[in-house]
Design a protein around this motif. Structure first.
Motif, PDB file in Angstrom:
ATOM      1  N   GLU A  36      -8.827  -0.515  -4.894  1.00 15.20           N
ATOM      2  CA  GLU A  36      -9.171  -0.808  -3.497  1.00 15.20           C
ATOM      3  C   GLU A  36      -9.268  -2.308  -3.266  1.00 15.20           C
ATOM      4  OE1 GLU A  36     -12.737   1.444  -3.076  1.00 15.20           O
ATOM      5  OE2 GLU A  36     -11.685   3.305  -2.523  1.00 15.20           O
ATOM      6  N   ALA A  37      -9.800  -3.044  -4.242  1.00 14.07           N
ATOM      7  CA  ALA A  37      -9.894  -4.507  -4.115  1.00 14.07           C
ATOM      8  C   ALA A  37      -8.507  -5.130  -4.131  1.00 14.07           C
ATOM      9  CB  ALA A  37     -10.748  -5.073  -5.249  1.00 14.07           C
TER      10      ALA A  37
ATOM     11  N   ARG B  39      -6.598  -5.327  -0.912  1.00 18.64           N
ATOM     12  CA  ARG B  39      -7.049  -6.347   0.054  1.00 18.64           C
ATOM     13  C   ARG B  39      -6.381  -7.701  -0.194  1.00 18.64           C
ATOM     14  NH1 ARG B  39     -12.060  -3.440  -0.699  1.00 18.64           N
ATOM     15  NH2 ARG B  39     -12.787  -4.906  -2.303  1.00 18.64           N
ATOM     16  N   GLU B  40      -5.609  -7.789  -1.280  1.00 16.66           N
ATOM     17  CA  GLU B  40      -4.901  -9.018  -1.605  1.00 16.66           C
ATOM     18  C   GLU B  40      -3.457  -8.940  -1.114  1.00 16.66           C
ATOM     19  OE1 GLU B  40      -6.391 -11.552  -2.908  1.00 16.66           O
ATOM     20  OE2 GLU B  40      -8.276 -10.608  -3.535  1.00 16.66           O
TER      21      GLU B  40
ATOM     22  N   ASP C 194       0.850  -1.188   0.000  1.00 19.96           N
ATOM     23  CA  ASP C 194       0.000   0.000   0.000  1.00 19.96           C
ATOM     24  C   ASP C 194       0.888   1.241   0.000  1.00 19.96           C
ATOM     25  OD1 ASP C 194      -1.762   2.092   0.407  1.00 19.96           O
ATOM     26  OD2 ASP C 194      -2.934   1.061   1.953  1.00 19.96           O
TER      27      ASP C 194
END
Length: 426
Positions: free
Chosen positions: A199-200, A203-204, A125
């Motif tokens: 954004e998805a 999450r990985e 991130d």
């Protein structure tokens, strides 16, 4: 049209916004003595391009078919037509796979990606891509949000931190296109994606990026010229009325951008018999969806004398959406500042009792190529006054004639026609 929040030649990060007096649509009537925009014929043109021909991806037979259709229309109107072919030496697109999901990447940085690549790494991130945000990205795929600083600077920070690749996602729902950063000294692969996908992806934990090379595709610009009626046409100022006719893969491209193409063809028809001491070039560009490659190539071929005599560029891109929220007629410039092209539009609105368009900053469409060459330019587009977004049909299979507003097309067409008229009269 491909949206982006940065132009390679614009120093600051370009964002949708910076509105200068937003105004919503109204139902005014034109009284200016200018050619009448034929909305019904424009709709027929849009139908031919989006429904009969269909998706017009750069370098495909369908894009070439559209080019031939446009050439024939301009010739029938009496314009001197030139088909300017050009080759895209590099074009990389790709996808990123994470878990059970595969996300498309709108474009890759061609100065960094020199061959087909497969990059695997942990997701990091990277926040907004500030120096402190990307500390710890070494050996990883940095996923960064658009905004605050220029995209090239975000990529450079991630590169200096040792990231293997950079993915930048938009703050809004529109896909983000990362333009090439030639001259920036960037060597790290970079690409853009839309907000939901970014954004998805965050999450990985792991992801695989794959870039595919579409190099050596050929496209073409269609140029219809009406020479000045004066004794020495070479001394005449030049006015450019432009749009792009290509679309993204799988999208019929009714609004993006058969709408703008239809406007250029209608304005060309209306100016057939008007006496003038200006040269008007009606240009339909190929490969706009690939970093405005067509307009960039065209502008690069202009001579020093042609640039000196270039008076204004009027570009139409996405002027007919029926998305309810896109109620704001916008005229956009790469720096958000007024220029002669904008002033012609404002004068036309005043003369014809149309709503004055809202001036905002937009750093991507074919008007940018003219701006970067020092030629006054502006783009016409319908947007939401709240979010400055073009709507949910953008770059999808739903960008078809079912989602076209005749009223919006008529108003935008009348305004662009009026602006060209004001430029011709000056």
């Amino acid at each position: 049209m491909k949206f982006s929040f940065i132009s390679a030649a614009v120093a600051a990060s370009v964002i949708w916004g910076a509105s200068a007096g937003p105004l919503s649509e109204t139902h005014a009537h034109s009284t200016v003595k200018a050619p009448v925009f034929d909305t019904d014929e424009a709709l027929d043109t849009m139908h031919a391009l989006s429904e009969t021909i269909g998706p017009r991806e750069t370098g495909t037979a369908k894009e070439k078919e559209a080019a031939e259709y446009i050439s024939n229309r301009l010739r029938a109107q009496g314009a001197a037509v030139q088909v300017q072919t050009f080759q895209l030496k590099k074009y990389f697109s790709g996808s990123v796979t994470a878990g059970e999901h595969e996300f498309p990447l709108r474009s890759a940085d061609q100065s960094a990606v020199e061959k087909e690549l497969r990059i695997e790494g942990a997701i990091f991130d990277g926040g907004l891509g500030l120096r402190d945000d990307v500390t710890g990205a070494k050996g990883k795929i940095a996923v960064i949000r658009e905004g605050k600083i220029p995209i090239s600077q975000k990529i450079k920070h991630a590169e200096q931190a040792g990231a293997n690749a950079v993915i930048i996602y938009n703050q809004a729902t529109k896909p983000l296109a990362v333009r090439p950063h030639s001259g920036k000294g960037i060597t790290i692969p970079a690409a853009g994606m839309k907000k939901e996908d970014g954004e998805a992806l965050l999450r990985e934990k792991q992801a695989v990026i794959q870039f595919k090379n579409y190099k050596n595709r050929t496209s073409q610009n269609i140029i219809g010229t009406r020479k000045a009626a004066q004794a020495n046409p070479s001394d005449a100022d030049i006015i450019y009325v432009t749009a792009h006719y290509d679309s993204v893969k799988g999208a019929p491209g009714a609004d993006d951008n058969a709408s703008g193409t239809s406007a250029v063809l209608e304005i060309s028809k209306q100016f057939t018999h008007i006496p003038k001491d200006k040269e008007i070039r009606f240009i339909l560009f190929g490969a706009e969806e690939l970093w405005s490659a067509g307009s960039s190539y065209y502008v690069s071929t202009l001579t020093k004398d042609e640039r000196k005599h270039s008076q204004a560029n009027f570009n139409a891109d996405m002027i007919a959406t029926d998305w309810k929220e896109a109620s704001q007629m916008c005229v956009t410039t790469p720096d958000g500042r007024e220029n002669p092209s904008v002033r012609y539009a404002e004068k036309a609105a005043e003369q014809s009792r149309l709503v004055k368009p809202s001036l905002i900053q937009l750093g991507y469409s074919d008007h940018v190529s003219f701006y970067e060459a020092g030629i006054p330019s502006a783009n016409w587009i319908w947007l939401s006054p709240d979010t400055h977004e073009p709507g949910p049909w953008y770059h999808t299979e739903n960008d078809n004639m079912k989602h076209i507003s005749k009223e919006r097309l008529e108003k935008a067409g009348a305004l662009v026609t009026g602006a060209v008229t004001e430029a011709v009269k000056e």
